[in-house]
Design a protein around this motif. Structure first.
Motif, PDB file in Angstrom:
ATOM      1  N   TYR A 115     -11.318  -2.960   0.674  1.00  0.00           N
ATOM      2  CA  TYR A 115     -11.200  -3.433   1.756  1.00  0.00           C
ATOM      3  C   TYR A 115      -9.686  -3.608   2.553  1.00  0.00           C
ATOM      4  CZ  TYR A 115     -15.827  -5.521   1.100  1.00  0.00           C
ATOM      5  OH  TYR A 115     -17.213  -5.698   1.083  1.00  0.00           O
ATOM      6  N   ASN A 116      -8.848  -3.931   1.607  1.00  0.00           N
ATOM      7  CA  ASN A 116      -7.436  -3.890   2.037  1.00  0.00           C
ATOM      8  C   ASN A 116      -6.384  -3.106   0.989  1.00  0.00           C
ATOM      9  OD1 ASN A 116      -5.138  -5.011   2.844  1.00  0.00           O
ATOM     10  ND2 ASN A 116      -5.132  -7.135   2.185  1.00  0.00           N
ATOM     11  N   ASN A 122       1.478  -3.568  -1.959  1.00  0.00           N
ATOM     12  CA  ASN A 122       2.398  -4.764  -2.358  1.00  0.00           C
ATOM     13  C   ASN A 122       2.739  -5.091  -3.564  1.00  0.00           C
ATOM     14  OD1 ASN A 122       2.963  -5.318   0.427  1.00  0.00           O
ATOM     15  ND2 ASN A 122       1.073  -6.732   0.673  1.00  0.00           N
ATOM     16  N   SER A 123       1.845  -4.581  -4.644  1.00  0.00           N
ATOM     17  CA  SER A 123       1.872  -4.682  -6.062  1.00  0.00           C
ATOM     18  C   SER A 123       2.537  -3.419  -6.872  1.00  0.00           C
ATOM     19  CB  SER A 123       0.591  -5.134  -6.803  1.00  0.00           C
ATOM     20  OG  SER A 123      -0.409  -4.083  -6.612  1.00  0.00           O
ATOM     21  N   GLY A 169      -1.691  -3.204   9.968  1.00  0.00           N
ATOM     22  CA  GLY A 169      -0.271  -3.249  10.858  1.00  0.00           C
ATOM     23  C   GLY A 169       1.048  -3.314  10.068  1.00  0.00           C
ATOM     24  N   THR A 170       0.943  -3.599   8.679  1.00  0.00           N
ATOM     25  CA  THR A 170       2.051  -3.874   7.971  1.00  0.00           C
ATOM     26  C   THR A 170       2.841  -2.251   7.782  1.00  0.00           C
ATOM     27  OG1 THR A 170       1.101  -5.447   6.571  1.00  0.00           O
ATOM     28  CG2 THR A 170       3.148  -4.336   5.508  1.00  0.00           C
ATOM     29  N   VAL A 171       3.930  -2.209   7.983  1.00  0.00           N
ATOM     30  CA  VAL A 171       4.820  -1.068   7.804  1.00  0.00           C
ATOM     31  C   VAL A 171       5.464  -0.858   6.537  1.00  0.00           C
ATOM     32  CG1 VAL A 171       6.739   0.196   8.845  1.00  0.00           C
ATOM     33  CG2 VAL A 171       5.389  -1.220  10.250  1.00  0.00           C
ATOM     34  N   TYR A 172       5.291   0.164   5.788  1.00  0.00           N
ATOM     35  CA  TYR A 172       5.938   0.692   4.530  1.00  0.00           C
ATOM     36  C   TYR A 172       6.925   1.727   4.654  1.00  0.00           C
ATOM     37  CZ  TYR A 172       2.275  -2.452   2.801  1.00  0.00           C
ATOM     38  OH  TYR A 172       1.207  -3.506   2.682  1.00  0.00           O
ATOM     39  N   GLY A 180       0.830   5.049   0.347  1.00  0.00           N
ATOM     40  CA  GLY A 180      -0.009   4.655   1.435  1.00  0.00           C
ATOM     41  C   GLY A 180      -0.598   5.739   2.257  1.00  0.00           C
ATOM     42  N   LEU A 181      -0.142   6.659   2.645  1.00  0.00           N
ATOM     43  CA  LEU A 181      -0.512   7.841   3.247  1.00  0.00           C
ATOM     44  C   LEU A 181      -1.424   8.676   2.441  1.00  0.00           C
ATOM     45  CD1 LEU A 181      -0.700   9.777   5.726  1.00  0.00           C
ATOM     46  CD2 LEU A 181       1.438  10.748   4.715  1.00  0.00           C
ATOM     47  N   ARG A 182      -1.144   8.647   1.134  1.00  0.00           N
ATOM     48  CA  ARG A 182      -2.092   9.465  -0.001  1.00  0.00           C
ATOM     49  C   ARG A 182      -3.352   8.653   0.125  1.00  0.00           C
ATOM     50  NH1 ARG A 182      -0.602  13.033  -3.821  1.00  0.00           N
ATOM     51  NH2 ARG A 182       0.637  13.951  -2.216  1.00  0.00           N
TER      52      ARG A 182
END
Length: 228
Positions: A115-116, A122-123, A169-172, A180-182
């Motif tokens: 879901y998220n 973040n981990s 909407g969080t920017v990494y 994240g993109l992968r």
């Protein structure tokens, strides 16, 4: 209740080191009994010893436990770091399947759709993100070959992004942005965000999926039985 998964691949570590050491001993013995040893024999035995010792040591330095499963979460352990996901964040999990003309081919991974994705981003550490990007590169290549056979340019899948904006909407940035993109790309290609290699499991991947379903069912029953 906690369930620890000892990767099946780690059990072969001693055997691999043993084969490498045996090849090295045989090579030394050959050099002792023969005045001139053909170069080909030295190369073959030397390369065999090196490869098996390298594989064995690589398995030995991996953590003894690859997954820690509790009623609250699933935690993946790697020599470069870890990630964790809560049960409540899992939409589904299964063995990804690749289209192959008129048939489907199982990928040697267990995939999780979430879901998220922020929970993972973040981990996870940059070191682990880098390692998984490299280790799962072959899975990406397989997915592109089977799922996008008519696409001529795959460069967008291998470009390094300046940043990644998650659905929340969080920017990494940096390696976390690349991971994240992968995750987004693999969800589009195979339907899952996160992947655990079959080599990290303690049994055949479909058996592990069934076992995970039993653990989830027990967890859900315990949760339902807990008074508010």
């Amino acid at each position: 209740m906690q369930f620890n998964v000892t990767p099946y691949a780690k059990r072969n570590a001693i055997a691999f080191c043993g084969i490498g050491l045996l090849s090295l001993v045989l090579l030394m013995f050959i050099h002792l009994v023969l005045e001139q040893v053909p170069t080909g024999i030295t190369v073959i035995f030397g390369a065999t010893a090196f490869i098996f010792m390298l594989l064995g040591v690589g398995k030995l330095i991996e953590p003894p436990v690859s997954l820690v499963i509790t009623p609250d979460q699933i935690r993946y352990l790697h020599r470069r770091g870890s990630w964790e996901i809560s049960w409540d964040n899992i939409i589904r999990y299964d063995v990804p399947r690749l289209s192959r003309i008129l048939d489907l081919e199982d990928a040697p991974f267990l995939g999780f759709r979430l879901y998220n994705v922020d929970e993972v981003l973040n981990s996870i550490s940059p070191r682990l993100a880098s390692a998984l990007l490299f280790e799962q590169r072959q899975l990406l290549t397989m997915a592109l070959r089977h799922e996008r056979p008519d696409q001529n340019d795959y460069s967008q899948y291998f470009d390094i992004p300046n940043q990644y904006v998650s659905p929340s909407g969080t920017v990494y940035k940096g390696l976390i942005a690349s991971f994240g993109l992968r995750m987004e790309q693999m969800r589009d290609l195979l339907g899952y965000d996160l992947y655990v290699s079959a080599t990290a499991l303690d049994r055949e991947v479909y058996e592990f999926k069934a076992h995970l379903q039993k653990l989830q069912a027990s967890r859900n029953e315990a949760t339902d039985a807990t008074p508010d």
